[in-house]
Design a protein around this motif. Structure first.
Motif, PDB file in Angstrom:
ATOM      1  N   SER A  16       1.006  -1.201  -0.076  1.00  0.00           N
ATOM      2  CA  SER A  16       0.231  -0.161   0.021  1.00  0.00           C
ATOM      3  C   SER A  16       0.917   1.415  -0.050  1.00  0.00           C
ATOM      4  O   SER A  16       2.094   1.040   0.389  1.00  0.00           O
ATOM      5  N   ASP A  17       0.412   2.417  -0.461  1.00  0.00           N
ATOM      6  CA  ASP A  17       1.001   3.638  -0.377  1.00  0.00           C
ATOM      7  C   ASP A  17       1.744   3.877   1.158  1.00  0.00           C
ATOM      8  O   ASP A  17       2.605   4.348   1.351  1.00  0.00           O
ATOM      9  N   TYR A  18       0.982   3.555   2.197  1.00  0.00           N
ATOM     10  CA  TYR A  18       1.284   3.858   3.357  1.00  0.00           C
ATOM     11  C   TYR A  18       2.640   3.030   3.877  1.00  0.00           C
ATOM     12  O   TYR A  18       3.637   3.534   4.288  1.00  0.00           O
ATOM     13  N   ALA A  24      10.427   2.009   8.202  1.00  0.00           N
ATOM     14  CA  ALA A  24      10.424   1.136   9.265  1.00  0.00           C
ATOM     15  C   ALA A  24       9.796  -0.330   8.708  1.00  0.00           C
ATOM     16  O   ALA A  24      10.340  -1.332   8.986  1.00  0.00           O
ATOM     17  N   LEU A  25       8.535  -0.018   8.176  1.00  0.00           N
ATOM     18  CA  LEU A  25       7.743  -1.065   7.581  1.00  0.00           C
ATOM     19  C   LEU A  25       8.495  -1.792   6.188  1.00  0.00           C
ATOM     20  O   LEU A  25       8.516  -3.078   6.162  1.00  0.00           O
ATOM     21  N   ARG A  26       9.099  -0.894   5.407  1.00  0.00           N
ATOM     22  CA  ARG A  26       9.862  -1.273   4.431  1.00  0.00           C
ATOM     23  C   ARG A  26      11.208  -2.182   4.677  1.00  0.00           C
ATOM     24  O   ARG A  26      11.181  -3.197   3.973  1.00  0.00           O
ATOM     25  N   PRO A  68      -4.617   4.026   9.494  1.00  0.00           N
ATOM     26  CA  PRO A  68      -3.706   5.068   8.942  1.00  0.00           C
ATOM     27  C   PRO A  68      -4.375   5.256   7.375  1.00  0.00           C
ATOM     28  O   PRO A  68      -4.573   4.222   6.931  1.00  0.00           O
ATOM     29  N   ALA A  69      -4.404   6.407   6.932  1.00  0.00           N
ATOM     30  CA  ALA A  69      -4.832   6.599   5.302  1.00  0.00           C
ATOM     31  C   ALA A  69      -3.948   5.852   4.533  1.00  0.00           C
ATOM     32  O   ALA A  69      -2.664   5.825   4.676  1.00  0.00           O
ATOM     33  N   ASN A  70      -4.779   5.317   3.410  1.00  0.00           N
ATOM     34  CA  ASN A  70      -3.857   4.412   2.406  1.00  0.00           C
ATOM     35  C   ASN A  70      -3.272   3.275   3.106  1.00  0.00           C
ATOM     36  O   ASN A  70      -1.956   2.896   2.173  1.00  0.00           O
ATOM     37  N   SER A  71      -3.343   2.724   4.212  1.00  0.00           N
ATOM     38  CA  SER A  71      -2.584   1.547   4.780  1.00  0.00           C
ATOM     39  C   SER A  71      -3.240   0.169   4.391  1.00  0.00           C
ATOM     40  O   SER A  71      -2.582  -0.826   4.589  1.00  0.00           O
TER      41      SER A  71
END
Length: 106
Positions: A16-18, A24-26, A68-71
């Motif tokens: 997702s964009d988020y 950290a997630l990447r 969160p938006a776009n998550s």
């Protein structure tokens, strides 16, 4: 993508964009495979020794709510097209019906 006639597994991580823009997630997902933003119309080609897969994001609709938006996605449609590479059409072991061969995409 898993190709039983190849020793390596090719992996892209659809994000997702988020997730794509969260460092950290990447970093956490990096060992799983190369990151790819799930943008509508985006295409990626995965190749192994004998197979080629084209994956295209047909529809990407983000969900709404307390996250969160776009998550997260409410709907995500992906078109997959698989080809056996030229010269490998008969690569299956003897006695295996091509229509029953599993194909896993990671």
């Amino acid at each position: 993508m898993f190709d039983k006639s190849d020793i390596r597994t090719v992996t892209k991580v659809l994000m997702s964009d988020y997730a794509f823009h969260d460092e950290a997630l990447r970093t956490k997902l990096a060992p799983k495979g190369e990151p790819m933003l799930a943008d509508q119309g985006k295409e990626v080609v995965l190749e192994t020794k004998t197979l080629r897969v084209r994956a295209r994001v047909v529809e990407a609709v983000y969900g709404v709510g307390n996250l969160p938006a776009n998550s997260h996605f409410e709907r995500l449609s992906i078109d997959l097209v698989v080809w056996v590479k030229p010269g490998h059409e008969n690569a299956e072991p003897a006695g295996v019906d091509r229509t029953e061969m599993p194909l896993s995409l990671g």
